[in-house]
Design a protein around this motif. Structure first.
Motif, PDB file in Angstrom:
ATOM      1  N   GLY A 120     -11.040  27.870 -25.507  1.00 14.01           N
ATOM      2  CA  GLY A 120     -10.747  28.626 -26.724  1.00 14.01           C
ATOM      3  C   GLY A 120     -11.636  28.187 -27.874  1.00 14.01           C
ATOM      4  N   MET A 121     -12.889  27.863 -27.557  1.00 17.90           N
ATOM      5  CA  MET A 121     -13.820  27.321 -28.545  1.00 17.90           C
ATOM      6  C   MET A 121     -15.050  28.222 -28.661  1.00 17.90           C
ATOM      7  N   LYS A 122     -15.552  28.355 -29.857  1.00 21.22           N
ATOM      8  CA  LYS A 122     -16.784  29.105 -30.101  1.00 21.22           C
ATOM      9  C   LYS A 122     -17.980  28.200 -29.814  1.00 21.22           C
ATOM     10  N   GLU A 123     -19.100  28.827 -29.431  1.00 20.27           N
ATOM     11  CA  GLU A 123     -20.290  28.039 -29.091  1.00 20.27           C
ATOM     12  C   GLU A 123     -20.774  27.206 -30.270  1.00 20.27           C
ATOM     13  N   LYS A 124     -20.749  27.769 -31.458  1.00 26.60           N
ATOM     14  CA  LYS A 124     -21.191  27.036 -32.647  1.00 26.60           C
ATOM     15  C   LYS A 124     -20.343  25.771 -32.832  1.00 26.60           C
ATOM     16  N   GLU A 125     -19.047  25.912 -32.647  1.00 25.92           N
ATOM     17  CA  GLU A 125     -18.140  24.774 -32.781  1.00 25.92           C
ATOM     18  C   GLU A 125     -18.455  23.706 -31.733  1.00 25.92           C
ATOM     19  N   TYR A 126     -18.755  24.154 -30.506  1.00 25.02           N
ATOM     20  CA  TYR A 126     -19.099  23.214 -29.435  1.00 25.02           C
ATOM     21  C   TYR A 126     -20.313  22.378 -29.824  1.00 25.02           C
ATOM     22  N   TRP A 127     -21.374  23.024 -30.266  1.00 27.66           N
ATOM     23  CA  TRP A 127     -22.589  22.279 -30.591  1.00 27.66           C
ATOM     24  C   TRP A 127     -22.380  21.377 -31.798  1.00 27.66           C
ATOM     25  N   GLU A 128     -21.513  21.792 -32.735  1.00 30.56           N
ATOM     26  CA  GLU A 128     -21.236  20.952 -33.903  1.00 30.56           C
ATOM     27  C   GLU A 128     -20.466  19.687 -33.526  1.00 30.56           C
ATOM     28  N   THR A 129     -19.653  19.754 -32.484  1.00 30.95           N
ATOM     29  CA  THR A 129     -18.840  18.599 -32.082  1.00 30.95           C
ATOM     30  C   THR A 129     -19.410  17.863 -30.873  1.00 30.95           C
ATOM     31  N   SER A 130     -20.494  18.360 -30.322  1.00 30.50           N
ATOM     32  CA  SER A 130     -21.018  17.792 -29.083  1.00 30.50           C
ATOM     33  C   SER A 130     -21.668  16.427 -29.249  1.00 30.50           C
ATOM     34  N   GLU A 131     -22.071  16.074 -30.462  1.00 25.37           N
ATOM     35  CA  GLU A 131     -22.773  14.802 -30.643  1.00 25.37           C
ATOM     36  C   GLU A 131     -21.929  13.611 -30.214  1.00 25.37           C
ATOM     37  N   THR A 132     -20.632  13.665 -30.471  1.00 27.07           N
ATOM     38  CA  THR A 132     -19.752  12.561 -30.076  1.00 27.07           C
ATOM     39  C   THR A 132     -19.746  12.400 -28.560  1.00 27.07           C
ATOM     40  N   VAL A 133     -19.628  13.515 -27.863  1.00 25.84           N
ATOM     41  CA  VAL A 133     -19.602  13.485 -26.400  1.00 25.84           C
ATOM     42  C   VAL A 133     -20.936  13.002 -25.855  1.00 25.84           C
ATOM     43  N   TYR A 134     -22.040  13.526 -26.373  1.00 29.86           N
ATOM     44  CA  TYR A 134     -23.355  13.139 -25.880  1.00 29.86           C
ATOM     45  C   TYR A 134     -23.668  11.678 -26.206  1.00 29.86           C
ATOM     46  N   ARG A 135     -23.195  11.173 -27.341  1.00 26.05           N
ATOM     47  CA  ARG A 135     -23.408   9.761 -27.676  1.00 26.05           C
ATOM     48  C   ARG A 135     -22.737   8.889 -26.608  1.00 26.05           C
ATOM     49  N   LYS A 136     -21.504   9.227 -26.268  1.00 22.31           N
ATOM     50  CA  LYS A 136     -20.795   8.460 -25.237  1.00 22.31           C
ATOM     51  C   LYS A 136     -21.517   8.566 -23.899  1.00 22.31           C
ATOM     52  N   TRP A 137     -21.971   9.761 -23.576  1.00 23.06           N
ATOM     53  CA  TRP A 137     -22.667   9.958 -22.308  1.00 23.06           C
ATOM     54  C   TRP A 137     -23.942   9.119 -22.260  1.00 23.06           C
ATOM     55  N   LEU A 138     -24.714   9.116 -23.352  1.00 24.95           N
ATOM     56  CA  LEU A 138     -25.958   8.341 -23.383  1.00 24.95           C
ATOM     57  C   LEU A 138     -25.684   6.842 -23.242  1.00 24.95           C
ATOM     58  N   LEU A 139     -24.624   6.370 -23.880  1.00 20.20           N
ATOM     59  CA  LEU A 139     -24.276   4.947 -23.757  1.00 20.20           C
ATOM     60  C   LEU A 139     -23.863   4.592 -22.336  1.00 20.20           C
ATOM     61  N   THR A 140     -23.023   5.404 -21.732  1.00 22.21           N
ATOM     62  CA  THR A 140     -22.592   5.098 -20.368  1.00 22.21           C
ATOM     63  C   THR A 140     -23.740   5.281 -19.377  1.00 22.21           C
TER      64      THR A 140
END
Length: 123
Positions: free
Chosen positions: A48-68
């Motif tokens: 139930g999320m818009k694409e713009k919202e996804y990209w705006e909040t994705s940095e947190t997820v990608y930061r965790k992914w890059l660290l792991t």
């Protein structure tokens, strides 16, 4: 969460520029792949999320992914340096059977039993 703690304890970090670059590259790759774009739309629809919202909040997820990912690369390098004839399956077994247990012990994680609808003394 344990993997993030372990990555931090080993001194791994990801700066803001690296996260932004990863998001930019991922977004560009998705734009070039109709299949990936369709999968993202379907995924977001389920959330139930818009694409713009996804990209705006994705940095947190990608930061965790890059660290792991840094931690994973280090673990693999250490494991294969000590076990040069090992296979990917051997590493997977080590990770699932030994490394996870050592993390749980290091961070004093206790697994609690799942609650059920049964009352004490009933199966």
């Amino acid at each position: 969460e344990l993997l993030l703690r372990e990555a931090a304890s080993r001194g791994f970090s990801v700066d803001e520029a690296a996260v932004e670059q990863h998001v930019k590259q991922t977004k560009a790759a998705m734009e070039q792949s109709p299949e990936a774009k369709a999968m993202l739309r379907e995924y977001l629809q389920g959330l139930g999320m818009k694409e713009k919202e996804y990209w705006e909040t994705s940095e947190t997820v990608y930061r965790k992914w890059l660290l792991t990912a840094q931690l994973d690369a280090a673990l693999r390098q250490e494991y294969f340096a000590e076990n040069p004839d090992a296979t990917a399956a051997d590493f997977h077994d080590y990770y699932m059977n030994e490394y996870q247990d050592s993390l749980f012990e290091s961070y004093q994680v206790q697994m609690l039993p799942l609650e059920t609808d049964s009352k004490p003394g009933q199966p």
